[in-house]
Design a protein around this motif. Structure first.
Motif, PDB file in Angstrom:
ATOM      1  N   LYS A   1       0.842  -1.195   0.000  1.00 21.31           N
ATOM      2  CA  LYS A   1       0.000   0.000   0.000  1.00 21.31           C
ATOM      3  C   LYS A   1       0.877   1.244   0.000  1.00 21.31           C
ATOM      4  CE  LYS A   1      -3.850  -2.125   2.367  1.00 21.31           C
ATOM      5  NZ  LYS A   1      -4.773  -2.080   3.492  1.00 21.31           N
ATOM      6  N   PRO A   2       0.374   2.340  -0.606  1.00 20.77           N
ATOM      7  CA  PRO A   2       1.169   3.573  -0.660  1.00 20.77           C
ATOM      8  C   PRO A   2       1.558   4.117   0.715  1.00 20.77           C
ATOM      9  CG  PRO A   2      -0.628   3.697  -2.230  1.00 20.77           C
ATOM     10  CD  PRO A   2      -0.834   2.451  -1.427  1.00 20.77           C
TER      11      PRO A   2
ATOM     12  N   SER B   1       5.319   4.778   1.912  1.00 21.54           N
ATOM     13  CA  SER B   1       5.739   6.113   2.350  1.00 21.54           C
ATOM     14  C   SER B   1       6.451   6.057   3.689  1.00 21.54           C
ATOM     15  CB  SER B   1       4.525   7.042   2.462  1.00 21.54           C
ATOM     16  OG  SER B   1       3.918   7.211   1.227  1.00 21.54           O
TER      17      SER B   1
ATOM     18  N   PHE C   1       1.545  11.346  -1.217  1.00 22.91           N
ATOM     19  CA  PHE C   1       0.732  11.613  -2.404  1.00 22.91           C
ATOM     20  C   PHE C   1       1.440  11.163  -3.676  1.00 22.91           C
ATOM     21  CE2 PHE C   1      -1.460  15.081   0.146  1.00 22.91           C
ATOM     22  CZ  PHE C   1      -2.584  14.296   0.368  1.00 22.91           C
TER      23      PHE C   1
ATOM     24  N   LEU D   1       0.937   7.456  -3.819  1.00 22.64           N
ATOM     25  CA  LEU D   1      -0.461   7.191  -4.135  1.00 22.64           C
ATOM     26  C   LEU D   1      -0.716   7.422  -5.626  1.00 22.64           C
ATOM     27  CD1 LEU D   1      -3.301   6.497  -3.152  1.00 22.64           C
ATOM     28  CD2 LEU D   1      -3.643   8.934  -2.720  1.00 22.64           C
TER      29      LEU D   1
ATOM     30  N   LYS E   1       0.658   4.562  -7.596  1.00 24.08           N
ATOM     31  CA  LYS E   1      -0.149   3.349  -7.430  1.00 24.08           C
ATOM     32  C   LYS E   1      -1.413   3.451  -8.286  1.00 24.08           C
ATOM     33  CE  LYS E   1      -1.303  -0.432  -5.093  1.00 24.08           C
ATOM     34  NZ  LYS E   1      -0.525  -1.635  -4.989  1.00 24.08           N
ATOM     35  N   VAL E   2      -2.046   4.613  -8.321  1.00 24.78           N
ATOM     36  CA  VAL E   2      -3.320   4.783  -9.009  1.00 24.78           C
ATOM     37  C   VAL E   2      -3.125   4.853 -10.518  1.00 24.78           C
ATOM     38  CG1 VAL E   2      -5.275   6.344  -9.330  1.00 24.78           C
ATOM     39  CG2 VAL E   2      -4.422   5.870  -7.039  1.00 24.78           C
TER      40      VAL E   2
END
Length: 87
Positions: A25-26, A30, A78, A81, A84-85
Motif C-alpha cells: 500500500k502507498p 511512504s 501523495f 499514491l 499506485k493509481v
C-alpha cells in the motif's frame, strides 16, 4: 550536468516506485521510505554538522518536525499514491 543527473534520478525513482508499489500500500511504502530517508539524513548530518545539530533548541526541532511532516511526508505519500493509481 547536475540537471541531467536529477532528471535521471527522478525517472529511475518513478520506475522503482511503480515496481515496488505492486504488492504494498502507498501508506506503508511512504513510511518505509521516510524512515530510511530520515536515517540517511541523520547519519550525514551527524558526520558533517554535528555541532549544529546538537545546538538546536526544542522550538527549532518542533518547527522542523512540522515543516517535515507537512511538506516531505505528505508529498511522498501523495507521490506514491499517484504512482499506485496511475500506473
Amino acid at each position: 550536468m547536475l540537471a541531467i543527473l536529477a532528471a535521471i534520478g527522478y525517472g529511475v525513482a518513478r520506475v522503482f516506485a511503480g515496481a515496488g508499489l505492486q504488492n504494498i500500500k502507498p501508506l506503508h511504502a511512504s513510511v518505509i521510505s521516510l524512515i530510511f530517508g530520515w536515517l540517511l539524513a541523520l547519519v550525514i548530518t551527524l558526520i558533517f554538522q554535528f555541532n549544529a545539530l546538537i545546538s538546536l533548541t526544542l522550538t527549532d526541532i518542533g518547527w522542523l518536525d512540522i515543516i517535515g511532516l507537512l511538506s516531505f511526508a505528505l508529498g511522498r505519500g501523495f507521490g506514491f499514491l499517484g504512482n499506485k493509481v496511475y500506473r
